[in-house]
Write a protein that holds these residues in place. Structure first.
Motif, PDB file in Angstrom:
ATOM      1  N   GLU A   6     -62.340  99.977  19.220  1.00 54.43           N
ATOM      2  CA  GLU A   6     -60.581  99.929  19.723  1.00 54.43           C
ATOM      3  C   GLU A   6     -60.310 100.207  21.285  1.00 54.43           C
ATOM      4  OE1 GLU A   6     -58.262 100.120  17.036  1.00 54.43           O
ATOM      5  OE2 GLU A   6     -59.589  98.970  16.117  1.00 54.43           O
ATOM      6  N   SER A   8     -57.598 101.997  22.770  1.00 49.70           N
ATOM      7  CA  SER A   8     -57.273 103.091  23.244  1.00 49.70           C
ATOM      8  C   SER A   8     -57.625 104.266  21.968  1.00 49.70           C
ATOM      9  CB  SER A   8     -55.878 102.671  23.676  1.00 49.70           C
ATOM     10  OG  SER A   8     -54.982 101.847  22.664  1.00 49.70           O
ATOM     11  N   ALA A  10     -55.901 106.873  20.076  1.00 52.29           N
ATOM     12  CA  ALA A  10     -53.422 108.121  19.812  1.00 52.29           C
ATOM     13  C   ALA A  10     -53.677 109.365  20.596  1.00 52.29           C
ATOM     14  CB  ALA A  10     -53.785 107.850  18.170  1.00 52.29           C
ATOM     15  N   ALA A  18     -42.731 107.555  18.109  1.00 53.98           N
ATOM     16  CA  ALA A  18     -42.822 106.762  18.444  1.00 53.98           C
ATOM     17  C   ALA A  18     -42.762 106.027  16.902  1.00 53.98           C
ATOM     18  CB  ALA A  18     -44.052 106.211  18.372  1.00 53.98           C
ATOM     19  N   TYR A  24     -41.243 103.536  23.064  1.00 52.18           N
ATOM     20  CA  TYR A  24     -41.958 102.747  23.631  1.00 52.18           C
ATOM     21  C   TYR A  24     -43.752 103.093  22.485  1.00 52.18           C
ATOM     22  CZ  TYR A  24     -43.902  97.701  23.639  1.00 52.18           C
ATOM     23  OH  TYR A  24     -44.594  97.224  23.801  1.00 52.18           O
ATOM     24  N   SER A  25     -43.695 102.512  21.008  1.00 58.13           N
ATOM     25  CA  SER A  25     -45.143 102.949  20.675  1.00 58.13           C
ATOM     26  C   SER A  25     -46.990 102.920  21.374  1.00 58.13           C
ATOM     27  CB  SER A  25     -45.574 101.961  19.428  1.00 58.13           C
ATOM     28  OG  SER A  25     -45.958 100.700  20.170  1.00 58.13           O
ATOM     29  N   LYS A  26     -46.403 101.962  21.850  1.00 58.19           N
ATOM     30  CA  LYS A  26     -47.601 101.679  23.068  1.00 58.19           C
ATOM     31  C   LYS A  26     -47.972 103.024  24.103  1.00 58.19           C
ATOM     32  CE  LYS A  26     -48.075  96.927  23.694  1.00 58.19           C
ATOM     33  NZ  LYS A  26     -48.816  95.372  23.878  1.00 58.19           N
ATOM     34  N   LEU A  27     -46.937 103.456  24.131  1.00 60.89           N
ATOM     35  CA  LEU A  27     -46.765 105.121  25.621  1.00 60.89           C
ATOM     36  C   LEU A  27     -47.677 106.019  24.490  1.00 60.89           C
ATOM     37  CD1 LEU A  27     -43.136 105.380  26.743  1.00 60.89           C
ATOM     38  CD2 LEU A  27     -45.075 104.420  27.256  1.00 60.89           C
ATOM     39  N   GLN A  29     -50.486 105.692  23.543  1.00 60.67           N
ATOM     40  CA  GLN A  29     -51.831 104.987  23.074  1.00 60.67           C
ATOM     41  C   GLN A  29     -52.115 105.008  24.993  1.00 60.67           C
ATOM     42  OE1 GLN A  29     -54.388 103.499  20.419  1.00 60.67           O
ATOM     43  NE2 GLN A  29     -52.091 104.124  19.252  1.00 60.67           N
ATOM     44  N   GLU A  30     -53.501 105.850  24.972  1.00 59.69           N
ATOM     45  CA  GLU A  30     -54.070 105.758  26.035  1.00 59.69           C
ATOM     46  C   GLU A  30     -54.931 105.051  25.984  1.00 59.69           C
ATOM     47  OE1 GLU A  30     -55.386 107.645  29.369  1.00 59.69           O
ATOM     48  OE2 GLU A  30     -53.533 108.256  28.106  1.00 59.69           O
ATOM     49  N   PRO A  31     -55.393 104.315  26.962  1.00 54.05           N
ATOM     50  CA  PRO A  31     -56.311 102.899  27.122  1.00 54.05           C
ATOM     51  C   PRO A  31     -57.723 103.963  27.867  1.00 54.05           C
ATOM     52  CG  PRO A  31     -54.500 103.301  28.825  1.00 54.05           C
ATOM     53  CD  PRO A  31     -54.274 104.280  28.766  1.00 54.05           C
ATOM     54  N   ARG A  34     -59.585 102.336  32.448  1.00 53.60           N
ATOM     55  CA  ARG A  34     -58.397 102.347  33.845  1.00 53.60           C
ATOM     56  C   ARG A  34     -59.306 102.912  34.871  1.00 53.60           C
ATOM     57  NH1 ARG A  34     -55.979 108.217  32.145  1.00 53.60           N
ATOM     58  NH2 ARG A  34     -58.230 108.422  32.293  1.00 53.60           N
TER      59      ARG A  34
END
Length: 219
Positions: A6, A8, A10, A18, A24-27, A29-31, A34
């Motif tokens: 994965e 990112s 959660a 979300a 927004y659902s992607k907010l 998620q922490e990539p 970076r």
């Protein structure tokens, strides 16, 4: 270097918002990769570890490369398995709990912090924006929280538990305590105390359990 299937992780504090469309659902998620961090990310699954040779045998986490394998050599290795949703081995949970659109009845399993938070978000959503947009559905949407314990938010002070329960009931959310889920189907949950209950969306918020540690051979 970070190796993970994965890209990112959660942010659990934002998951309830979300789910209700408030962010927004992607907010949520922490990539992993970076520009601020000097970390090399490899999207793969570790299939095997040879500790003596300090070697990881990896499989790319892409369908088109699922039959490939490659090695990564290391100096030190940190194994972080993460966690999975705790189903308590309830039959049908894995197959049927991912937000199915049938009815406007939402069943939430376990009245812990996550379950209660999303119940509050959903009741606010129904009472507020949704009923203004879809007035013909007024009174048809419902939220019901099931918990096997005799009260919701059992790890917390009783005053907080009582306040949360009264607040949710004021907003027309039902609280079903001592509700033991024995089975889950595509559109019903089966309980020992209340029998079979139909749902349109089932949210399983029963906490996490550790992942099994499995490799083909670890030396």
């Amino acid at each position: 270097m970070v190796i993970s299937p994965e890209a990112s992780a959660a942010i659990t504090l934002l998951l309830a918002s979300a789910a209700c469309g408030l962010c927004y659902s992607k907010l949520a998620q922490e990539p992993i990769r970076r520009k601020q961090l000097d970390v090399q990310y490899v999207k793969a699954c570790v299939q095997d570890i040879q500790f003596k040779e300090k070697t990881l045998f990896c499989q790319p986490a892409f369908d088109s490369l699922k039959d490939e394998q490659f090695k990564i050599f290391y100096d030190e290795v940190v194994i972080t398995l993460g966690c999975s949703t705790n189903t308590f081995n309830t039959p049908g949970v894995d197959e049927h709990v991912f937000m199915q659109r049938q009815l406007l009845h939402i069943a939430i399993v376990v009245g812990g912090p996550t379950g209660i938070e999303i119940a509050a978000e959903l009741t606010d959503l129904f009472v507020g924006d949704l009923m203004k947009l879809y007035q013909h559905l007024r009174g048809k949407a419902s939220v019901k929280v099931h918990d096997v314990a005799p009260n919701i938010l059992t790890p917390f002070d009783q005053k907080l538990s009582k306040y949360a329960q009264e607040s949710l009931q004021k907003h027309k959310a039902e609280i079903k305590v001592s509700s033991h889920i024995t089975n889950v189907t595509t559109d019903t949950i089966e309980t020992r105390k209340y029998g079979k209950i139909a749902y349109g969306i089932l949210i399983w918020a029963a906490g996490n359990t550790q992942r099994p540690f499995q490799t083909s051979s670890i030396l």
